[in-house]
Design a protein around this motif. Structure first.
Motif, short mmCIF file in Angstrom:
data_model
loop_
_atom_site.label_atom_id
_atom_site.label_comp_id
_atom_site.label_asym_id
_atom_site.label_seq_id
_atom_site.Cartn_x
_atom_site.Cartn_y
_atom_site.Cartn_z
N ASP A 13 33.59 32.84 -12.44
CA ASP A 13 35.16 33.25 -11.77
C ASP A 13 36.02 32.39 -12.35
O ASP A 13 37.42 31.97 -12.39
CB ASP A 13 34.53 33.05 -10.69
N ASP A 14 36.25 30.62 -12.40
CA ASP A 14 36.54 29.76 -12.19
C ASP A 14 37.34 30.51 -13.82
O ASP A 14 38.47 29.65 -13.97
CB ASP A 14 36.68 28.40 -12.17
N GLU A 15 36.07 29.79 -15.01
CA GLU A 15 36.93 30.44 -16.30
C GLU A 15 37.27 31.42 -16.62
O GLU A 15 38.47 31.72 -17.30
CB GLU A 15 35.28 30.15 -17.32
#
Length: 409
Positions: A13-15
């Protein structure tokens, strides 16, 4: 390589958030830079053609229809990725979308209920933003009471012949198509005998008349059908299943799509907070309490939206969509009032000017120059009415979820 995937096809999700943020930063530039923050409530007329071009730019890069299955041209994005996209989109100040009705409402409905031919015919145009849609639900004598519609359609020589009137039809003046709930069984009453038809608007039997709103703009329209036609196979579901299809669409409307709406709400609330800090009204305990309540309300909305999506995935639930409408409509209406309270007496004054900037006749609404908070206040007076009024939503919850006696009619 797809812009949301790493070489192995997986992305955290961060990526994903970083990818979205980077793309928006690199693309909300040049001719699109002027669109930041444009097209919000009461300002739908702003830069419409340019925002349409922006939507097509998003589509070309694969950023439309995120949650659609890949087989229908979407990304097959998870719920968390869809939420992330809406968050990053709002953080970047990206403009309001013009293809929302097709992408977030009709598209998922066709995927769930449409025929293979309907999917092949309409989903690509929604995905590429080459065809825009409007929603033909409300009527002058029915309002939010969808089961009381009187627009009729009869099947004749391979065509549906449609007669009646719809009102408050968002963006019908710029759309090519409208999905219309109408009565197709003579003598039927309430939610029986309704059908969900896909109707082209560019034909002699259709008249679209914009309705001027309090804000001076005309997002809404009244649409007249006078022996308008559409093909016999452009009914979604079976004839007579219009109520089921319409309710399914409303679930989509008040599910993922509300998450993006809430991010916009958060941006508006932050603007009100910034205004309060700038003019010192944040020191007023009553203003501070209202801001705190608004902050809490946003988080309640988000939690409910996520619960609604879980219920949709599980095929359970009953009144979540109606609760969602009550939550956001009342919250947004109150935010409009809060913006006026923060501004104080100056919120009651609006300049009037003609095209040369000279003082103008105050009876001419075309020359009313509202600021963003006045426009928000005026627009949000309708939030608890359109899309299903408070009264109708409470009846749905009481009668169909809680099992209370039906309201006397």
């Amino acid at each position: 390589m797809d812009q949301s995937e790493s070489p192995d096809g997986q992305m955290t999700d961060d990526e994903f958030a970083a990818t979205v943020a980077q793309w928006l930063a690199e693309n909300l530039t040049g001719k699109f830079a002027q669109l930041k923050g444009k097209g919000g409530p009461g300002s739908e007329h702003e830069f419409f053609e340019q925002r349409l071009e922006w939507d097509k730019h998003l589509a070309a890069a694969g950023w439309t229809c995120l949650g659609w299955p890949k087989e229908f041209g979407g990304r097959g994005a998870s719920i968390s990725q869809q939420v992330i996209f809406h968050q990053e989109y709002a953080k970047a100040g990206a403009p309001a979308r013009v293809s929302h009705i097709g992408e977030e409402l009709l598209g998922p409905t066709l995927i769930a209920y449409g025929t293979d031919e309907q999917k092949r015919r309409f989903l690509p145009g929604i995905n590429t933003v080459s065809e825009l849609w409007s929603q033909g639900y409300s009527e002058p004598g029915a309002g939010s009471d969808l089961a009381n519609v009187s627009t009729t359609a009869r099947l004749e020589d391979g065509k549906w012949i449609i007669n009646g009137q719809k009102v408050w039809t968002s963006l019908a003046h710029v759309a090519q198509w409208c999905f219309v709930v109408c009565r197709t069984e003579v003598g039927s009453k309430r939610h029986q005998g309704l059908s969900f038809l896909l109707v082209p608007l560019d034909q002699p039997g259709v008249t679209v008349r914009p309705i001027q709103q309090l804000t001076g703009t005309s997002e809404f329209n009244e649409v007249f059908f006078d022996d308008a036609v559409t093909d016999a196979d452009l009914v979604v579901g079976e004839p007579g299943e219009g109520w089921k299809i319409a309710m399914g669409l409303l679930t989509f409307e008040r599910g993922v799509s509300t998450l993006g709406q809430q991010i916009g709400f958060a941006r508006e609330l932050q603007g009100v907070v910034d205004l309060a800090k700038a003019n010192g009204s944040d020191q007023d305990p009553h203003i501070r309490e209202k801001i705190a309540r608004a902050w809490v309300g946003l988080r309640v909305m988000r939690a409910h939206a996520m619960r609604t999506l879980d219920a949709v995935d599980a095929g359970t639930g009953g009144g979540e969509a109606s609760v969602a409408k009550l939550l956001w409509a009342n919250w947004h209406r109150d935010l409009g009032q809060l913006a006026m309270d923060v501004q104080g007496a100056s919120s009651l004054v609006a300049p009037w000017a003609d095209s040369e900037g000279n003082a103008s006749d105050i009876t001419d609404p075309e020359h009313l120059e509202l600021d963003e908070w006045q426009r928000l206040f005026l627009f949000t007076r309708a939030d608890t009415i359109y899309g299903g009024s408070n009264e109708i939503q409470r009846n749905i919850i009481s009668e169909r979820v809680l099992g209370l006696p039906r309201e006397a009619r």
